[in-house]
Design a protein around this motif. Sequence first.
Motif, PDB file in Angstrom:
ATOM      1  N   ALA A 124      24.078  19.899  60.021  1.00  0.00           N
ATOM      2  CA  ALA A 124      24.566  20.691  58.970  1.00  0.00           C
ATOM      3  C   ALA A 124      25.704  21.139  59.864  1.00  0.00           C
ATOM      4  CB  ALA A 124      23.262  21.428  58.165  1.00  0.00           C
ATOM      5  N   VAL A 125      25.855  22.737  59.857  1.00  0.00           N
ATOM      6  CA  VAL A 125      26.459  23.363  59.760  1.00  0.00           C
ATOM      7  C   VAL A 125      28.646  21.981  60.394  1.00  0.00           C
ATOM      8  CG1 VAL A 125      28.222  24.871  61.597  1.00  0.00           C
ATOM      9  CG2 VAL A 125      25.947  25.162  60.554  1.00  0.00           C
ATOM     10  N   LEU A 132      36.807  19.460  57.497  1.00  0.00           N
ATOM     11  CA  LEU A 132      37.609  20.396  57.521  1.00  0.00           C
ATOM     12  C   LEU A 132      38.503  20.657  58.594  1.00  0.00           C
ATOM     13  CD1 LEU A 132      35.779  23.662  55.927  1.00  0.00           C
ATOM     14  CD2 LEU A 132      36.899  21.698  54.533  1.00  0.00           C
ATOM     15  N   ARG A 173      28.369  18.733  59.838  1.00  0.00           N
ATOM     16  CA  ARG A 173      28.666  18.100  59.072  1.00  0.00           C
ATOM     17  C   ARG A 173      29.246  19.244  57.741  1.00  0.00           C
ATOM     18  NH1 ARG A 173      28.392  12.283  57.764  1.00  0.00           N
ATOM     19  NH2 ARG A 173      26.612  11.611  58.143  1.00  0.00           N
ATOM     20  N   LEU A 174      29.915  20.370  57.800  1.00  0.00           N
ATOM     21  CA  LEU A 174      30.922  20.990  57.143  1.00  0.00           C
ATOM     22  C   LEU A 174      32.267  21.205  57.405  1.00  0.00           C
ATOM     23  CD1 LEU A 174      27.775  23.543  54.939  1.00  0.00           C
ATOM     24  CD2 LEU A 174      29.008  20.831  54.196  1.00  0.00           C
ATOM     25  N   LEU A 175      32.104  21.429  58.713  1.00  0.00           N
ATOM     26  CA  LEU A 175      33.104  22.188  58.684  1.00  0.00           C
ATOM     27  C   LEU A 175      34.190  20.709  60.022  1.00  0.00           C
ATOM     28  CD1 LEU A 175      32.002  25.377  61.135  1.00  0.00           C
ATOM     29  CD2 LEU A 175      32.696  24.699  58.525  1.00  0.00           C
ATOM     30  N   HIS A 218      32.346  11.047  60.969  1.00  0.00           N
ATOM     31  CA  HIS A 218      33.465  11.604  60.439  1.00  0.00           C
ATOM     32  C   HIS A 218      33.773  12.192  59.232  1.00  0.00           C
ATOM     33  CE1 HIS A 218      29.949  15.460  61.618  1.00  0.00           C
ATOM     34  NE2 HIS A 218      30.447  14.271  63.289  1.00  0.00           N
TER      35      HIS A 218
END
Length: 414
Positions: A157-158, A165, A160-162, A187
């Motif tokens: 999950a982390v 970015l 997927r977010l970071l 990604h």
Amino acid sequence: MSLSTAPGGDERLRSKPKKRLAIIVSHPIQHFVSLYRALADSPDIVVRVFYASRIGLDPYFDAEMNVELAWKMDLLAGYDHVFLAGAERVKSIGFSTIDSPGLEDALDAYDPDSVMVYGYNQRNALRAADWGHRMGRAVLMISDSELLQRRAFWRRAVKRLLVPLAYRRIDAFLSVGDRNEAYYRHHGVPASRIFRSPFTIDEGAFKRAAAVRAEVRAALRKDLGLEPDAIIALFVGKLTERKRPQDLLRAVSALADDGVTVHAVFAGNGALMEPMRQEIEALGAPGHLLGFVNVDRLPGLYAASDLLVHPSEADPHPLVCSEAACVGLPVVLSDRIGAEGATDIARSGENALVYPVGDVQALAAHIRSLAEDADLRAAMGRRALEIFGELDLHRSVDGIRRAIEAGPRRGRRA
């Protein structure tokens, strides 16, 4: 055939303005030296490597390997490099330790067209990517990340977010293989921004060893007290739980019980060294522990062997697969090795046999098939050499060249 090796290729490249490339890396790493030297020799690229630490230049203790390491090669000759301010004080590799406040000023002074970073898990990589994005210079990233590892849900999950970015600052992604490309695509990276540039090895040393294969083969068997025609399965790496070297030892032990003798030779050290020594003695297994083998002796060891076994339960893209292919060795790999793929260095059924990680019986069956069939070993060895020819140093440099030519996604600032 890459442009640099095509007829007239060098002349066409020399007619173009040279592009300035800055490579940002934590410390001198033996496997990357060949790439830096090749880039330095390229007719259309000017390269400078920026080091944040002097780790690797002097002997140091590797806790996982459980041995003091001193690389027997010149890590700095043949290419332009600088050590960033404070490099002599950095004694460990981590996100916060690889942090050079003077990096941006050094990049301003060098004024590169492109910067290249290794992943995003060191502060200097983020500094360089931010600098390139701000100045309108192409930011290249190379990594060996893949999707094979079993990560906890929260880690997935982390990421997927970071990861997206972090990737927003990257203009071109250098991939080392099929699994790595799948990770990028997972990604959100479009194929048009991915350029194959395999991790490099010291090709010259391995090719020289392959040229005297009969000689080094005979010497190793004499040193180990083996018959001239003994079959050797080689393991190269740290003797740790993650690498699972005991799977190979138990596979050859089972084969010996069944009347098939294959000698497992282990080049490496680590926490499992003594337990494996005890296991060899208790079982009478055909295993040989060489301890740490330095880079000057490794090519001959590969050339003297009959196959490479890499049973690790997690390895993104191990260079042992490239080293084996360079001398024409078939490989037996667990299905957790990220170097296997249809266009990668290890291709199942061509130069590689793949088995479920931890399945010693399946591992033994693959080893047996190669040990008992000299024609199969030879055919897979020939295919290994062909595959290496597709993914050699020229391909690595060409991938970087194409990534540089793609340019930044925004205009250059003066």
